[in-house]
Design a protein around this motif. Structure first.
Motif, PDB file in Angstrom:
ATOM      1  N   MET B 246       0.850  -1.202   0.000  1.00 36.96           N
ATOM      2  CA  MET B 246       0.000   0.000   0.000  1.00 36.96           C
ATOM      3  C   MET B 246       0.878   1.241   0.000  1.00 36.96           C
ATOM      4  O   MET B 246       1.660   1.467   0.923  1.00 36.96           O
ATOM      5  N   THR B 247       0.732   2.025  -1.039  1.00 33.79           N
ATOM      6  CA  THR B 247       1.578   3.209  -1.128  1.00 33.79           C
ATOM      7  C   THR B 247       0.806   4.322  -1.827  1.00 33.79           C
ATOM      8  O   THR B 247      -0.436   4.281  -1.888  1.00 33.79           O
ATOM      9  N   TYR B 248       1.529   5.299  -2.332  1.00 33.14           N
ATOM     10  CA  TYR B 248       0.878   6.462  -2.935  1.00 33.14           C
ATOM     11  C   TYR B 248       1.852   7.104  -3.893  1.00 33.14           C
ATOM     12  O   TYR B 248       3.051   7.181  -3.604  1.00 33.14           O
ATOM     13  N   ARG B 249       1.340   7.514  -5.049  1.00 34.06           N
ATOM     14  CA  ARG B 249       2.252   8.293  -5.902  1.00 34.06           C
ATOM     15  C   ARG B 249       1.923   9.764  -5.744  1.00 34.06           C
ATOM     16  O   ARG B 249       0.772  10.172  -5.862  1.00 34.06           O
ATOM     17  N   PHE B 250       2.971  10.519  -5.436  1.00 39.38           N
ATOM     18  CA  PHE B 250       2.770  11.939  -5.173  1.00 39.38           C
ATOM     19  C   PHE B 250       2.445  12.690  -6.462  1.00 39.38           C
ATOM     20  O   PHE B 250       1.747  13.686  -6.446  1.00 39.38           O
ATOM     21  N   ARG B 251       2.989  12.192  -7.573  1.00 39.79           N
ATOM     22  CA  ARG B 251       2.782  12.881  -8.839  1.00 39.79           C
ATOM     23  C   ARG B 251       1.618  12.253  -9.601  1.00 39.79           C
ATOM     24  O   ARG B 251       1.032  11.274  -9.156  1.00 39.79           O
ATOM     25  N   GLY B 252       1.320  12.795 -10.756  1.00 44.50           N
ATOM     26  CA  GLY B 252       0.231  12.268 -11.566  1.00 44.50           C
ATOM     27  C   GLY B 252       0.594  10.915 -12.161  1.00 44.50           C
ATOM     28  O   GLY B 252       1.677  10.377 -11.929  1.00 44.50           O
ATOM     29  N   HIS B 253      -0.345  10.377 -12.932  1.00 41.94           N
ATOM     30  CA  HIS B 253      -0.102   9.088 -13.589  1.00 41.94           C
ATOM     31  C   HIS B 253       1.168   9.155 -14.429  1.00 41.94           C
ATOM     32  O   HIS B 253       1.994   8.241 -14.419  1.00 41.94           O
ATOM     33  N   SER B 254       1.298  10.235 -15.181  1.00 37.48           N
ATOM     34  CA  SER B 254       2.533  10.470 -15.924  1.00 37.48           C
ATOM     35  C   SER B 254       2.845  11.949 -15.777  1.00 37.48           C
ATOM     36  O   SER B 254       2.082  12.693 -15.155  1.00 37.48           O
ATOM     37  N   VAL B 255       3.965  12.350 -16.347  1.00 32.84           N
ATOM     38  CA  VAL B 255       4.347  13.752 -16.206  1.00 32.84           C
ATOM     39  C   VAL B 255       3.259  14.663 -16.777  1.00 32.84           C
ATOM     40  O   VAL B 255       3.054  15.785 -16.323  1.00 32.84           O
ATOM     41  N   ALA B 256       2.530  14.150 -17.758  1.00 30.34           N
ATOM     42  CA  ALA B 256       1.501  14.966 -18.410  1.00 30.34           C
ATOM     43  C   ALA B 256       0.238  15.120 -17.560  1.00 30.34           C
ATOM     44  O   ALA B 256      -0.648  15.902 -17.901  1.00 30.34           O
ATOM     45  N   ASP B 257       0.127  14.387 -16.473  1.00 31.68           N
ATOM     46  CA  ASP B 257      -1.078  14.414 -15.637  1.00 31.68           C
ATOM     47  C   ASP B 257      -0.769  15.177 -14.346  1.00 31.68           C
ATOM     48  O   ASP B 257       0.140  14.795 -13.597  1.00 31.68           O
ATOM     49  N   ALA B 258      -1.536  16.231 -14.094  1.00 29.75           N
ATOM     50  CA  ALA B 258      -1.315  17.002 -12.865  1.00 29.75           C
ATOM     51  C   ALA B 258      -1.732  16.188 -11.643  1.00 29.75           C
ATOM     52  O   ALA B 258      -1.301  16.454 -10.519  1.00 29.75           O
ATOM     53  N   GLY B 259      -2.564  15.204 -11.864  1.00 30.69           N
ATOM     54  CA  GLY B 259      -2.936  14.307 -10.759  1.00 30.69           C
ATOM     55  C   GLY B 259      -3.959  14.893  -9.819  1.00 30.69           C
ATOM     56  O   GLY B 259      -4.069  14.464  -8.669  1.00 30.69           O
ATOM     57  N   LEU B 260      -4.725  15.891 -10.283  1.00 30.12           N
ATOM     58  CA  LEU B 260      -5.662  16.550  -9.374  1.00 30.12           C
ATOM     59  C   LEU B 260      -7.132  16.372  -9.774  1.00 30.12           C
ATOM     60  O   LEU B 260      -8.023  16.765  -9.026  1.00 30.12           O
ATOM     61  N   ALA B 261      -7.382  15.787 -10.920  1.00 32.68           N
ATOM     62  CA  ALA B 261      -8.770  15.639 -11.368  1.00 32.68           C
ATOM     63  C   ALA B 261      -9.522  14.608 -10.533  1.00 32.68           C
ATOM     64  O   ALA B 261     -10.745  14.654 -10.426  1.00 32.68           O
ATOM     65  N   TYR B 262      -8.802  13.687  -9.949  1.00 34.13           N
ATOM     66  CA  TYR B 262      -9.446  12.565  -9.263  1.00 34.13           C
ATOM     67  C   TYR B 262      -9.079  12.472  -7.782  1.00 34.13           C
ATOM     68  O   TYR B 262      -9.451  11.516  -7.117  1.00 34.13           O
ATOM     69  N   ARG B 263      -8.337  13.429  -7.302  1.00 34.92           N
ATOM     70  CA  ARG B 263      -7.983  13.432  -5.882  1.00 34.92           C
ATOM     71  C   ARG B 263      -7.693  14.868  -5.459  1.00 34.92           C
ATOM     72  O   ARG B 263      -7.446  15.733  -6.299  1.00 34.92           O
ATOM     73  N   THR B 264      -7.750  15.100  -4.161  1.00 35.33           N
ATOM     74  CA  THR B 264      -7.627  16.478  -3.682  1.00 35.33           C
ATOM     75  C   THR B 264      -6.189  16.810  -3.305  1.00 35.33           C
ATOM     76  O   THR B 264      -5.385  15.923  -3.008  1.00 35.33           O
ATOM     77  N   LYS B 265      -5.912  18.102  -3.305  1.00 35.04           N
ATOM     78  CA  LYS B 265      -4.595  18.558  -2.843  1.00 35.04           C
ATOM     79  C   LYS B 265      -4.361  18.146  -1.387  1.00 35.04           C
ATOM     80  O   LYS B 265      -3.258  17.804  -0.997  1.00 35.04           O
ATOM     81  N   GLU B 266      -5.465  18.183  -0.626  1.00 36.73           N
ATOM     82  CA  GLU B 266      -5.347  17.825   0.799  1.00 36.73           C
ATOM     83  C   GLU B 266      -4.899  16.374   0.951  1.00 36.73           C
ATOM     84  O   GLU B 266      -4.067  16.046   1.798  1.00 36.73           O
ATOM     85  N   GLU B 267      -5.493  15.510   0.100  1.00 37.46           N
ATOM     86  CA  GLU B 267      -5.120  14.087   0.181  1.00 37.46           C
ATOM     87  C   GLU B 267      -3.626  13.921  -0.109  1.00 37.46           C
ATOM     88  O   GLU B 267      -2.916  13.201   0.596  1.00 37.46           O
TER      89      GLU B 267
END
Lengths: 344, 358
Positions: B246-267
């Motif tokens: 169980m882990t977490y990627r801090f960045r988006g799926h790839s460099v092109a993904d900001a990673g914020l459409a599906y999760r919050t900044k708070e998370e």
């Protein structure tokens, strides 16, 4: 065996035996398994059941369940397992019950096996053999009667061979097993039972990438592979007897690499060509051959390149409909006469 | 079912080992930060999937491998390659598409490998590496070798048919393979809860009667301890297993993904507080490693990463005359030599002109 690789009258050599296409394939596997410990067979029903079409009959008794390994119905899983084993230097022969079922493992064949050499910069190889029959004509209908030869032959990274007679069944399968790249060996259901002369010499291989002139002739070249070659040879015999015309039949044997040279040489001699396949012609093997011929033989042609194949419908069940869809000898004959500009 | 509650005391890693593993984790983090900069400077193309936040899972699992064990992964593979010892120069050169990249500029970010280190590649089709891992394990058994295969996959791969077929084959054939699910909570932007009917992925191992275990993937020592145990059972008893980290990627799926459409900044912020690098560093300090030592190590890594960029930058591009190098085995030229007449594809002419060898 003649220089063309086609079974002819046996010579005095004691090494030539009459056997079926199925037996020739089995002989190839047995010889290669005896020669090389790394060779093993896996697939559905290859062991205890003796093979769905009995190609592997008796091999489990001879080599044991580790080298003749029954698998679950799990093509993506065991084709991929063949890829992985091949990457570690094994020589797996994966049997797929029919070519139709290879589609559920398409990802492993096209996205994986075919990519390994190039995508990893030549750092690792995949000497995998997949052998599988196709073939229509037994009312097996839409999902079990298809020929996808062209799909695979159009994939860089794969090699594809399709023997039309017992001698080449033995020779090409052995060449595939010894090859360092993934090779798809397309067999054919209706000709499993066909007999022919086979030189049983364990070191006699049919080279990959070499077509054979299965019958010499001067009036028309028929380019075919697998079962279409068998049909073409029968038509050639009939037209020679009934119409006095002479057909040259080029059996491609190998679809990738493709021996365009032998095709072109024949067309340069006959100036007329008919391409035949069991698959759908649109975007198919005959489409490829026709494209090659128009470029290589532009000045040689006395008539447009003609081609026939399966009618472009999912194959129906009713015998009348199935026959109407198939590239039967009648259809080949009519097409041949048309290219020859002779009345049917 | 074979799921085991781990009540054992955690593996007490030797402080030198821990120091080395922290170094690898730090290398991965800094390397990927540099890779992202180079990507944004358009010196790296294609896809570029970063693993920031997953370093403990990566390094813990790879540390559990014996030198002759085999590794195969999905496409988020920079960390796995570096952890397995592939030189940063060879990895960066591959990202740059250069001749001395570990795949000679043919693979890029998703297809790193180093067969000499038993790393059989990063693979780009989700789940596709699982059947291959199964076959590698089958080969080890056939050859009578007491080795195991570690197969990494993401949480997104567990709903592919390849997952089911591979686990089933591994179990019915008793193959020495550990399927390590790096669960970073999202397959691209789809959360595990939205994708999986049984989001406790490790429990799905029970359907195949193999051991399934879940670990805190940000706890380096727990990951290494559990992977070590599962690999040993694979090697010695031919028991396949599923390990869910169980882990977490801090960045988006790839460099092109900001990673914020599906999760919050708070998370993301909340997870960053559990940064495995910070945790492992703190563990080193707790064990009495002087801060100066850690800082010296970090400075050394910074230099190594900069050097890898310089190496990649200076390396030559692969020769276009060798476009097809490696595609077919040496000796295939003869097989293809009759494909040329009138060939628009021109295999013999174009592709094999420079030979097939590397």
């Amino acid at each position: 065996m003649s220089a063309s690789g086609v079974a002819t009258t046996p010579t005095a050599s004691t090494g030539v035996e009459t056997m079926t296409y199925r037996e020739a394939l089995r002989l190839a596997m047995r010889q290669e398994m005896e020669r090389d410990e790394r060779v093993f067979v896996m697939g559905e029903e290859v062991g205890l059941f003796d093979g769905s079409y009995k190609v592997t009959a008796g091999l489990m008794d001879e080599f044991g369940p580790d080298r003749v390994r029954d698998t679950p119905i799990s093509e993506e899983g065991f084709v991929g397992a063949g890829v992985g084993a091949a990457m570690l230097g094994e020589r797996p022969i994966v049997e797929i019950m029919t070519l139709n079922f290879l589609l559920v493992a398409m990802d492993q064949v096209v996205n994986h096996a075919a990519k390994i050499g190039a995508m990893f910069g030549g750092e690792v190889r995949c000497p995998l053999v997949i052998r599988t029959p196709n073939g229509a004509g037994n009312q097996l209908t839409a999902q079990h009667s298809q020929s996808f030869d062209g799909w695979f032959a159009g994939t860089p990274g794969l090699k594809v061979v399709a023997p039309a007679n017992p001698a080449d069944a033995k020779g090409l399968l052995k060449a595939a097993i010894r090859d360092d790249d993934p090779v798809l060996v397309i067999e054919n259901l209706p000709i499993y039972k066909e007999k022919g002369y086979v030189d049983v010499d364990a070191e006699l291989l049919t080279p990959i990438g070499r077509a054979a002139v299965a019958r010499e002739g001067g009036d028309l070249t028929v380019v075919a592979h697998s079962f279409a070659t068998v049909r073409a040879l029968k038509v050639a015999e009939k037209l020679a007897a009934e119409r006095g015309v002479s057909l040259e039949v080029v059996d491609l044997r190998s679809l990738r690499p493709l021996d365009v040279e032998t095709v072109a040489k024949s067309v340069a001699k006959t100036n007329r060509v008919l391409c035949v396949e069991e698959g759908w012609p649109s975007y198919g093997v005959t489409a490829e051959i026709a494209a090659r011929i128009q470029y290589a033989c532009f000045d040689d042609l006395d008539a447009p390149v003609e081609r026939i194949g399966m009618a472009e419908v999912p194959l129906p069940y009713a015998k009348e409909l199935e026959l109407a869809a198939m590239p039967t000898e009648d259809r080949i004959e009519r097409a041949a006469l048309q290219v020859l500009e002779l009345a049917a | 079912m074979a799921v085991i509650d781990r009540t054992d005391a955690p593996l007490d890693l030797d402080v030198d080992d821990l120091f080395g593993q922290y170094r690898t984790m730090f290398l991965i983090r800094r390397f990927e930060e540099a890779a992202e900069r180079q990507y944004k400077a358009a010196r790296i193309g294609g896809y570029c999937h970063l693993s920031s936040g997953q370093e403990a899972a990566t390094v813990g699992a790879v540390s559990a491998l014996e030198p002759d064990d085999l590794l195969i992964t999905g496409y988020r593979c920079h960390g796995f390659a570096l952890a397995r010892g592939v030189p940063a120069d060879a990895v960066m050169a591959e990202l740059f598409g250069r001749a001395h990249g570990c795949a000679h500029g043919r693979g890029g970010s998703m297809h790193l490998l180093d067969v000499s280190r038993g790393y059989y590649g990063g693979w780009g089709i989700v789940g596709g590496q699982l059947p291959i891992a199964t076959g590698m394990a089958l080969s080890l058994v056939r050859q009578g070798k007491e080795q195991a295969v570690l197969c990494e996959l993401g949480d997104g791969a567990v709903n592919m048919g390849a997952w089911h077929e591979s686990l089933n084959l591994a179990s019915v054939w008793n193959l020495p393979v550990v399927f390590m699910v790096v669960n970073n909570k999202y397959g691209m932007g789809t959360s595990v809860e939205r994708a999986s009917a049984e989001p406790d992925v490790f429990k799905r191992a029970a359907a195949y009667r193999v051991e399934g275990e879940r670990v805190d993937g940000d706890d380096l020592e727990e990951v290494e301890w559990t992977t070590t145990r599962l690999l040993r059972a694979a090697r010695e008893e031919r028991k396949p297993a599923v390990l869910e980290a169980m882990t977490y990627r801090f960045r988006g799926h790839s460099v092109a993904d900001a990673g914020l459409a599906y999760r919050t900044k708070e998370e993301i912020e909340e997870r960053r507080e559990q940064d495995p690098l910070t945790r492992t560093r703190a563990s080193l300090v707790t064990r009495g490693v002087p801060l100066e030592g850690i800082e010296a190590l970090e400075a050394e890594v910074e230099v190594e990463v900069e050097a890898s960029i310089a190496f990649a930058d200076a390396d030559e591009a692969p020769s276009v005359d060798r476009l097809a190098a490696g595609m077919y085995a040496e000796g295939s030229e003869e097989q293809f030599e009759r494909m040329r007449p009138g060939s628009p594809a021109g295999e013999e002419e174009l592709v094999f002109a420079g030979g097939l060898g590397r």
